[in-house]
Design an enzyme around this catalytic site. Structure first.
Site: not given
Length: 308
Positions: A129, A284
């Protein structure tokens, strides 16, 4: 010679990202002087020894994370690859100092100095991320410092962050300003912003309990500073067609995540012409949700690199 990876033709088109191309491309404004942060880190050595300086892996967490998030996978990779792994606390996270500004330029500068200060030779950067964009930034700024990168569930784009990150900042600010008596009260506040227990537990890794010298619950991270930096975290301070990294790059995305939508793939190729894209069954939080699948694609990538 290693071939150029262009996996577009064999992809199944997925739902387009809701956040893609909502911000214009822009180069980050130059900062006269960036004070380098000496980052805290954990060093995971291979069980049977191995050099700490030669071809280590540098692991970088995401927003609101820390080096402890990557302890398990770091130990696995150190064992399986016989390579040392440095798990970092990026600035304003974990046990590293708090410092302004919180930008990809500043974090990349920290990592570059870390590599040089520790005399690390041909390291691999792995980032999730926010950490993925830090890895990309180092690769595009100082390609000679590293041999390759693995970017986990993020792309080199300017795109708005999901609303949940602003919600997390609001919740943490509320907890800090409210004199909660225990973690149960803190969780009740956070639950109104984030229903998933796993994510709340992840955020609570940053919560410090009262001490004899401070009788309030407080956050380890500078909540206000990071909240003000959310727009920066959505940006990517490089120009496609101008900046590129011609060494190998692996992009790993979660099949249930929208952070790396199919329409971003040509742009990835502009910045990273030797990229490879792999999907892992996860959302994610790829590494924590499917560590086995993530490790598998990493080992395959490193094996091919060694063979070529």
């Amino acid at each position: 010679m290693r071939g150029i990876y262009r996996p577009i033709a064999r992809l199944n088109l997925r739902r387009p990202s809701a956040y893609l191309f909502q911000r214009p491309y822009s180069t980050e404004q130059p900062i006269p002087k960036i004070e380098t942060v000496k980052m805290s880190y954990n060093l995971h050595k291979p069980p049977n020894g191995g050099g700490e300086k030669q071809e280590p892996i540098i692991f970088m967490h995401g927003l609101f994370g820390s080096k402890s998030n990557n302890r398990g996978i770091s130990k696995m990779l150190a064992k399986d690859l016989n390579r040392s792994v440095y798990a970092l606390d990026l600035r304003n996270h974990g046990e590293s100092p708090h410092a302004y500004p919180h930008t990809y330029t500043a974090m990349a500068n920290d990592v570059e100095h870390f590599i040089q200060d520790h005399n690390l030779q041909n390291p691999t950067l792995i980032g999730h991320s926010m950490g993925a964009k830090v890895a990309m930034s180092v690769a595009l700024r100082q390609p000679s410092l590293i041999q390759d990168i693995i970017a986990v569930d993020n792309a080199p784009i300017n795109a708005q962050l999901g609303r949940q990150f602003a919600n997390y900042v609001q919740a943490m600010s509320r907890i800090e300003s409210t004199s909660v008596l225990n973690t149960k009260e803190a969780d009740e506040i956070l639950q109104s912003y984030e229903p998933l227990l796993e994510i709340r537990q992840f955020l609570f890794t940053n919560l410090l309990k009262p001490t004899p010298t401070n009788d309030r619950f407080r956050w380890r991270i500078p909540v206000k500073l990071l909240g003000n930096a959310l727009d920066e975290m959505a940006s990517f301070p490089f120009t496609p067609g101008k900046d590129s990294f011609t060494k190998p790059a692996l992009f790993v995305r979660g099949t249930r995540s929208s952070y790396v939508a199919d329409e971003t793939i040509p742009l990835i190729g502009e910045f990273f012409p030797r990229f490879e894209l792999k999907d892992v069954e996860a959302g994610h939080w790829v590494i924590s949700e499917n560590v086995t699948g993530f490790k598998k694609v990493c080992l395959e990538f490193f094996k091919r690199e060694k063979e070529t």
